[in-house]
Every structure is written in structure tokens, then in C-alpha cells.
Design an enzyme around this catalytic site. Structure first.
Site, PDB file in Angstrom:
ATOM      1  N   LYS A   1       0.575  -1.239  -0.187  1.00 53.24           N
ATOM      2  CA  LYS A   1      -0.258  -0.178  -0.187  1.00 53.24           C
ATOM      3  C   LYS A   1       0.946   1.213  -0.098  1.00 53.24           C
ATOM      4  O   LYS A   1       1.726   0.836   0.870  1.00 53.24           O
ATOM      5  CB  LYS A   1      -0.876   0.426   1.091  1.00 53.24           C
ATOM      6  CG  LYS A   1      -1.756  -1.293   1.012  1.00 53.24           C
ATOM      7  CD  LYS A   1      -2.264  -1.547  -0.053  1.00 53.24           C
ATOM      8  CE  LYS A   1      -3.628  -2.398   0.228  1.00 53.24           C
ATOM      9  NZ  LYS A   1      -3.297  -3.719   0.573  1.00 53.24           N
TER      10      LYS A   1
HETATM   11  C1  LIG Z   1      -4.775  -4.808   0.858  1.00 52.54           C
HETATM   12  C2  LIG Z   1      -6.507  -4.939   0.813  1.00 52.54           C
HETATM   13  C3  LIG Z   1      -6.578  -5.491   2.148  1.00 52.54           C
HETATM   14  C4  LIG Z   1      -6.214  -6.197   2.980  1.00 52.54           C
HETATM   15  O1  LIG Z   1      -5.027  -5.635   3.756  1.00 52.54           O
HETATM   16  P1  LIG Z   1      -4.364  -6.402   4.893  1.00 52.54           P
HETATM   17  O2  LIG Z   1      -3.599  -4.712   5.664  1.00 52.54           O
HETATM   18  O3  LIG Z   1      -3.302  -6.472   4.271  1.00 52.54           O
HETATM   19  O4  LIG Z   1      -4.984  -6.965   5.941  1.00 52.54           O
HETATM   20  C5  LIG Z   1      -8.445  -5.864   2.425  1.00 52.54           C
HETATM   21  N1  LIG Z   1      -8.946  -4.480   1.222  1.00 52.54           N
HETATM   22  C6  LIG Z   1      -8.232  -4.894  -0.160  1.00 52.54           C
HETATM   23  C7  LIG Z   1      -8.905  -3.731  -1.370  1.00 52.54           C
HETATM   24  C8  LIG Z   1      -7.127  -4.453   0.041  1.00 52.54           C
HETATM   25  O5  LIG Z   1      -6.149  -4.654  -1.342  1.00 52.54           O
END
Ligand SMILES: *Cc1c(COP(=O)(O)O)cnc(C)c1O
Length: 339
Positions: free
Chosen positions: A132
Site C-alpha cells: 500500500k
Molecule cells: C490490501 C487489501 C486488504 C487487506 O489489507 P491487510 O492490511 O493486508 O489486511 C483488504 N482489502 C483490500 C481491497 C486490499 O487491497
């Protein structure tokens, strides 16, 4: 509130809102699996909704037909950083008395009609996973305007304790332990991760700006390719570009062509990888993954756009610190694609 991941943020949001056994939640079929998993973890039923292939986001025109007497929540996902059209969702939530939990895992810096995503629903859930825009290694955050819900989330992330450690230490009798009115969880972010995250927050504007600058260069370079649909630029939707997800469409996508296009996409990805360019399918269609397919008896074509997005999407490299010549290299390889 800082938590261990976006998945925890989603889970705590639903748990704190009283979502539980037998309740239904509407989830787009094309998203990361955890948007759906948290519903399962709480004993709920996942009701998938197809997406709009032009945005990769939930098709808001199909949501109402999924609502039943058991529906308790909608989880709109601002996929890859493109905001969902929130107005119709908020209208439905009001009309049917539903909780709205925004999956803004990719939504750092994304704005809908001038307002940050994650501020529209009952809660907004962000991810600080390494993929992210800002990262704490693993980590996440819940945003809400509702102070009662905030309190409940804070308690549930901390084993259900009535009082946080800080409140206890600053209180009159720090040596006495807290009561635990709920059987909570341990979903607290560590201080070390928090410090990594807050240092990046100081550079938030730069990080968001750089991502959109890189995206704009791709937009211009690929503007004339009719076989590669780049992310839409719509008025009122500020894309955060967690990733640069494209639709690969060398021929019209329909039920008959999806597998063939998938084959072409995969050999192209293979070639790009050998040429030194890493690409990925944008994400997966959750209704096609074994757990959901088997449990709910779903066919890929039950959600045709999600199926197509799964098979025909492609994310191009986009990261903070990407150099001009690195991006030129990627652009050159993409433009050299031939059927
Ligand atoms: C990355 C992501 C998640 C999960 O995030 P984590 O912090 O790894 O639990 C959930 N939903 C979407 C759309 C994502 O891109």
C-alpha cells in the site's frame, strides 16, 4: 484507531457494530479476499455483488436487488484507490438501515467529491501493508465519526478491556487491572509500527502526489491504445493509485472470449517478466476461490464482470521512488506488445 491490518479494521468494524451470526453483508466479488473473510469470521453470510468493468468497483445499480431482510452491512471497496460512487450506497443504507464499512485499504489519498474516502460510511478501513501507499510492515487503521463505535473498537482490539493501559496508568489506581466486559481480540498496532507510519504521514502529500504524477505519465503514454483500458479519470473522483490497474482487452470481452484473452494476457505477462517488467493480475475474483466457490456453490459466470476482471486485468509497476528511466522502460515494453 491503529490496528494490526486492514483485515482487523474490517473485522472490528463489523464486530463493534453488532454484526454476527446469520447476518448478511454485501461484498463486491472482485476485491481482496479479506473483505469477504471477515464476514465469515463473524458467522455471517457473504452476498456477492458484481462490479462495473469500467471502474473495477462494485456496480451500485445492482446492490438493491441483493438486499434481503437479513442484510445488515454493505462493504464498498475503493479498489486500487479509485473511489466508489458513495452517494447511492449511502442512500440505500439510510433506506434499509444498513451499516456501511468502507474498505479503503487502497484508499490512502483518494477523494470522492472532494472528501477523503473512509469518511462516508460508519467506518473506514485502511491498510499499511507493504503493497500500500504507506506501510508499517503490517498494519491498519479504522476511521469513524461515531464516538461510541470508536470506543467499542478500541476495547475489542484490546482484549475487550473496559480501560486501555494508558487510561489505567494515568488513573488513580494504575496497579489494578481493568475489567473485560467483552471477549475481545488482540488487534493492536505496536508502537514501533506506529512510529514508522507517523513518519510517513509527515510526507503524505508528497507520496500521494508522486503516485498521481507517475499514473498521469502512464495515462498519456497509453492514451491511444484501444486494447489497454487505463484507470478512468472522472470528475469528482481523485484516484489514490495504490496500483495502476488496467483492463487488457485485445478483443471484446464476453463469456466466450474471457479464457482466450486470459491466455494471451498470461503469455504477455510472462514475456514482460522475462524482459524485466513485473506485472500482476489486478486482484482476484473472490467468488472463484475454492472456499467461496464450494461453500456457496457459485459459478464464475454468476458474476461475469468480476470473472472478466480476474482474467483480463493487469497492474503495471507504480511505486514511490520509481525513476523516470524505469518508467520509460516499462512504457516502451508495453507499447511493443503485439498480438
Ligand atoms: C490490501 C487489501 C486488504 C487487506 O489489507 P491487510 O492490511 O493486508 O489486511 C483488504 N482489502 C483490500 C481491497 C486490499 O487491497
Amino acid at each position: 484507531m491503529a490496528v494490526t491490518s486492514c483485515t482487523s479494521a474490517l473485522h472490528l468494524s463489523l464486530a463493534a457494530s453488532g454484526f454476527g451470526e446469520g447476518d448478511e453483508a454485501i461484498v463486491p466479488a472482485f476485491t481482496w479476499i479479506s473483505t469477504a473473510n471477515v464476514v465469515e469470521h463473524l458467522g455471517g453470510k457473504v452476498v456477492f455483488c458484481d462490479i462495473d468493468l469500467g471502474t473495477f468497483n462494485i456496480d451500485v445499480t445492482q446492490i438493491e436487488s441483493k438486499i434481503t431482510e437479513r442484510t445488515k452491512a454493505i462493504l464498498p471497496v475503493h479498489l486500487f484507490g479509485l473511489p466508489v460512487d458513495m452517494d447511492p450506497i449511502l442512500d440505500l443504507a439510510l433506506q434499509y438501515n444498513l451499516i456501511v464499512v468502507e474498505d479503503a485499504a487502497c484508499g490512502f489519498g483518494s477523494k470522492y467529491k472532494g472528501k477523503h474516502v473512509g469518511t462516508f460510511g460508519d467506518t473506514g478501513c485502511f491498510s499499511f501493508h507493504p503493497r500500500k501507499a504507506i506501510t508499517t510492515g503490517e498494519g491498519g487503521m479504522v476511521t469513524t465519526n461515531d464516538s461510541k463505535l470508536a470506543d467499542k473498537i478500541c476495547r475489542l482490539r484490546d482484549h475487550g478491556a473496559a480501560m486501555s493501559d494508558l487510561q489505567r496508568h494515568l488513573g488513580a489506581r494504575p496497579y489494578l487491572l481493568s475489567d473485560h466486559p467483552d471477549a475481545g481480540y488482540n488487534q493492536r498496532m505496536t508502537d514501533l509500527q506506529g512510529s514508522l507510519g507517523s513518519a510517513q504521514m509527515d510526507r503524505a502529500d508528497d507520496i500521494v502526489f508522486e503516485r498521481s504524477r507517475i499514473a498521469e505519465k502512464y495515462d498519456n503514454a497509453f492514451a491511444n491504445l484501444d486494447w489497454l483500458k487505463t484507470p478512468p479519470n472522472k470528475v469528482g473522483y481523485a484516484h489514490g493509485y495504490q496500483s495502476y490497474a488496467c483492463l487488457f482487452e485485445p478483443e471484446v470481452i464476453n463469456e466466450n472470449s474471457v479464457s482466450r484473452i486470459n491466455g494471451i494476457r498470461n503469455s504477455w505477462m510472462d514475456k514482460l517478466q522475462k524482459d524485466g517488467v513485473s506485472t500482476r493480475p489486478a486482484t482476484h475474483a473472490v467468488h472463484m476461490l475454492s472456499y467461496y466457490k464450494d461453500k456457496y456453490g457459485i459459478k464464475p459466470t454468476d458474476f461475469p464482470n468480476s470473472y472478466a476482471a480476474d482474467h483480463c486485468s493487469l497492474s503495471l509497476p507504480l511505486f514511490h521512488g520509481m525513476k523516470e528511466d524505469e518508467q520509460d522502460f516499462v512504457i516502451d515494453k508495453v507499447l511493443k506488445f503485439q498480438l
